[in-house]
Design a protein around this motif. Sequence first.
Motif, PDB file in Angstrom:
ATOM      1  N   ILE A  88       0.791  -1.409   0.294  1.00  0.00           N
ATOM      2  CA  ILE A  88      -0.210   0.021   0.418  1.00  0.00           C
ATOM      3  C   ILE A  88       1.556   1.533  -0.170  1.00  0.00           C
ATOM      4  O   ILE A  88       0.580   2.107  -1.050  1.00  0.00           O
ATOM      5  CB  ILE A  88      -1.191   0.198   1.164  1.00  0.00           C
ATOM      6  CG1 ILE A  88      -2.344  -1.125   0.814  1.00  0.00           C
ATOM      7  CG2 ILE A  88      -1.401   1.219   1.342  1.00  0.00           C
ATOM      8  CD1 ILE A  88      -2.664  -1.498   2.352  1.00  0.00           C
ATOM      9  N   GLY A  89       2.075   1.242   0.388  1.00  0.00           N
ATOM     10  CA  GLY A  89       2.467   2.565   0.569  1.00  0.00           C
ATOM     11  C   GLY A  89       3.788   2.545  -0.470  1.00  0.00           C
ATOM     12  O   GLY A  89       3.654   3.582  -0.656  1.00  0.00           O
ATOM     13  N   ASN A  90       4.000   1.556  -0.593  1.00  0.00           N
ATOM     14  CA  ASN A  90       4.399   1.790  -2.118  1.00  0.00           C
ATOM     15  C   ASN A  90       3.610   1.829  -3.471  1.00  0.00           C
ATOM     16  O   ASN A  90       4.026   2.702  -4.923  1.00  0.00           O
ATOM     17  CB  ASN A  90       4.719  -0.164  -2.540  1.00  0.00           C
ATOM     18  CG  ASN A  90       6.158  -0.206  -1.966  1.00  0.00           C
ATOM     19  OD1 ASN A  90       7.007   1.005  -1.625  1.00  0.00           O
ATOM     20  ND2 ASN A  90       6.329  -1.589  -2.105  1.00  0.00           N
ATOM     21  N   LEU A  91       2.087   1.671  -3.461  1.00  0.00           N
ATOM     22  CA  LEU A  91       1.184   2.173  -4.609  1.00  0.00           C
ATOM     23  C   LEU A  91       1.262   3.689  -4.024  1.00  0.00           C
ATOM     24  O   LEU A  91       0.752   4.134  -4.741  1.00  0.00           O
ATOM     25  CB  LEU A  91       0.496   1.205  -4.147  1.00  0.00           C
ATOM     26  CG  LEU A  91       0.029  -0.062  -4.950  1.00  0.00           C
ATOM     27  CD1 LEU A  91      -1.129  -0.319  -4.439  1.00  0.00           C
ATOM     28  CD2 LEU A  91      -0.357   0.486  -6.513  1.00  0.00           C
ATOM     29  N   ARG A  92       1.051   4.145  -3.173  1.00  0.00           N
ATOM     30  CA  ARG A  92       0.826   5.464  -2.820  1.00  0.00           C
ATOM     31  C   ARG A  92       2.244   6.317  -3.270  1.00  0.00           C
ATOM     32  O   ARG A  92       2.515   7.404  -2.951  1.00  0.00           O
ATOM     33  CB  ARG A  92       0.591   6.061  -1.015  1.00  0.00           C
ATOM     34  CG  ARG A  92      -0.296   5.217  -0.846  1.00  0.00           C
ATOM     35  CD  ARG A  92      -1.367   4.938   0.496  1.00  0.00           C
ATOM     36  NE  ARG A  92      -2.615   5.457   0.944  1.00  0.00           N
ATOM     37  CZ  ARG A  92      -2.763   4.674   2.044  1.00  0.00           C
ATOM     38  NH1 ARG A  92      -1.473   4.893   2.784  1.00  0.00           N
ATOM     39  NH2 ARG A  92      -4.223   4.224   2.285  1.00  0.00           N
ATOM     40  N   ARG A  93       3.426   5.692  -2.683  1.00  0.00           N
ATOM     41  CA  ARG A  93       4.556   6.086  -2.626  1.00  0.00           C
ATOM     42  C   ARG A  93       4.881   6.373  -4.677  1.00  0.00           C
ATOM     43  O   ARG A  93       5.237   7.434  -4.931  1.00  0.00           O
ATOM     44  CB  ARG A  93       5.541   5.536  -2.856  1.00  0.00           C
ATOM     45  CG  ARG A  93       6.404   6.181  -0.898  1.00  0.00           C
ATOM     46  CD  ARG A  93       7.600   5.675  -0.721  1.00  0.00           C
ATOM     47  NE  ARG A  93       7.297   3.907  -0.530  1.00  0.00           N
ATOM     48  CZ  ARG A  93       7.351   3.370   0.273  1.00  0.00           C
ATOM     49  NH1 ARG A  93       7.200   4.158   1.912  1.00  0.00           N
ATOM     50  NH2 ARG A  93       7.029   2.126   0.244  1.00  0.00           N
ATOM     51  N   GLU A 100      10.894   2.645  -4.559  1.00  0.00           N
ATOM     52  CA  GLU A 100       9.161   1.265  -3.661  1.00  0.00           C
ATOM     53  C   GLU A 100      10.713   0.311  -2.509  1.00  0.00           C
ATOM     54  O   GLU A 100      11.170   0.517  -3.219  1.00  0.00           O
ATOM     55  CB  GLU A 100       9.259   0.136  -5.378  1.00  0.00           C
ATOM     56  CG  GLU A 100       8.015   0.919  -5.926  1.00  0.00           C
ATOM     57  CD  GLU A 100       7.321  -0.415  -6.826  1.00  0.00           C
ATOM     58  OE1 GLU A 100       7.822  -0.996  -6.897  1.00  0.00           O
ATOM     59  OE2 GLU A 100       6.723   0.087  -7.582  1.00  0.00           O
ATOM     60  N   GLU A 101       9.767  -0.144  -1.613  1.00  0.00           N
ATOM     61  CA  GLU A 101      10.473  -1.019  -0.241  1.00  0.00           C
ATOM     62  C   GLU A 101      10.310  -2.795  -1.524  1.00  0.00           C
ATOM     63  O   GLU A 101       8.920  -3.221  -2.137  1.00  0.00           O
ATOM     64  CB  GLU A 101       9.340  -0.890   0.384  1.00  0.00           C
ATOM     65  CG  GLU A 101      10.627   0.394   1.505  1.00  0.00           C
ATOM     66  CD  GLU A 101       9.610  -0.749   3.092  1.00  0.00           C
ATOM     67  OE1 GLU A 101       9.497  -1.372   3.600  1.00  0.00           O
ATOM     68  OE2 GLU A 101       8.909   0.614   3.155  1.00  0.00           O
ATOM     69  N   GLU A 102      11.417  -3.167  -1.355  1.00  0.00           N
ATOM     70  CA  GLU A 102      11.497  -4.246  -1.860  1.00  0.00           C
ATOM     71  C   GLU A 102      10.022  -5.559  -0.201  1.00  0.00           C
ATOM     72  O   GLU A 102       9.977  -5.435   0.168  1.00  0.00           O
ATOM     73  CB  GLU A 102      12.716  -5.480  -1.349  1.00  0.00           C
ATOM     74  CG  GLU A 102      12.486  -6.748  -2.066  1.00  0.00           C
ATOM     75  CD  GLU A 102      12.569  -6.210  -3.519  1.00  0.00           C
ATOM     76  OE1 GLU A 102      11.972  -7.368  -4.779  1.00  0.00           O
ATOM     77  OE2 GLU A 102      12.711  -5.721  -4.280  1.00  0.00           O
ATOM     78  N   VAL A 103       9.133  -6.305  -2.082  1.00  0.00           N
ATOM     79  CA  VAL A 103       7.828  -7.369  -0.970  1.00  0.00           C
ATOM     80  C   VAL A 103       8.446  -8.648  -1.150  1.00  0.00           C
ATOM     81  O   VAL A 103       8.643  -8.828  -2.388  1.00  0.00           O
ATOM     82  CB  VAL A 103       6.468  -6.906  -1.289  1.00  0.00           C
ATOM     83  CG1 VAL A 103       5.821  -7.965  -0.519  1.00  0.00           C
ATOM     84  CG2 VAL A 103       6.504  -5.827  -0.539  1.00  0.00           C
ATOM     85  N   ASN A 104       8.338  -9.292   0.145  1.00  0.00           N
ATOM     86  CA  ASN A 104       8.041 -11.154   0.025  1.00  0.00           C
ATOM     87  C   ASN A 104       6.967 -11.054  -1.021  1.00  0.00           C
ATOM     88  O   ASN A 104       6.328 -11.382  -0.212  1.00  0.00           O
ATOM     89  CB  ASN A 104       8.833 -12.055   0.480  1.00  0.00           C
ATOM     90  CG  ASN A 104       9.090 -13.124   0.925  1.00  0.00           C
ATOM     91  OD1 ASN A 104       9.002 -13.590   0.232  1.00  0.00           O
ATOM     92  ND2 ASN A 104       9.861 -14.273   1.862  1.00  0.00           N
TER      93      ASN A 104
END
Length: 186
Positions: A88-93, A100-104
């Motif tokens: 959600i934070g990545n989409l808003r950023r 973007e932050e990395e997600v597993n």
Amino acid sequence: MFLLLLGGVIGLFMSMVLFSLLSVFEQSINVGGLTNVIIAIATVVATAIHFDSQRKLRKDRVWDINKDLLLDLAFSLSEAIRATKIEIGNLRRNLRYDEEEEVNSNSFSDISKKIDYALNVYRPLMNNELVRCCENFQNEEQKIAKQVNSNVIGDEEAYEMLLKEYEVTYKAIQDFIFIISGVKNI
């Protein structure tokens, strides 16, 4: 232990009062009848203790059987909650062109498999509320996936809906763990 000690003290006090009253009013005691009453009371107490210990043993067995699955499922849900918040934070950023932050990505696929496994294998050992919550999670997850695939909702809204479902399911699993493990809140 404290209740046992308290019961012993109260019982001793009550027997002293009873025998004092009997001796003050000069009543005779039928020892045979008194012995039968004491044996009957002891039998009732022993039966109550036995049933209580059987109930606790059953609860302990259910916890031992479910422990690994429940703790693993709780951990996976917490990872999925964290990953969803990051997404959600990545989409808003992305709207502001930040990094973007990395997600597993395994965080999301593990949940569906583990909940399906829990429902298919461990259902008889779970309470009705947890089973209902897991089934509801599966249904909502499928609905959200269909809505995303047919472009009814966007990614951010889908992640927010999933986050809500993850949190509800996580809370239900934590409540069940708290009940079945027998651990009191510290």
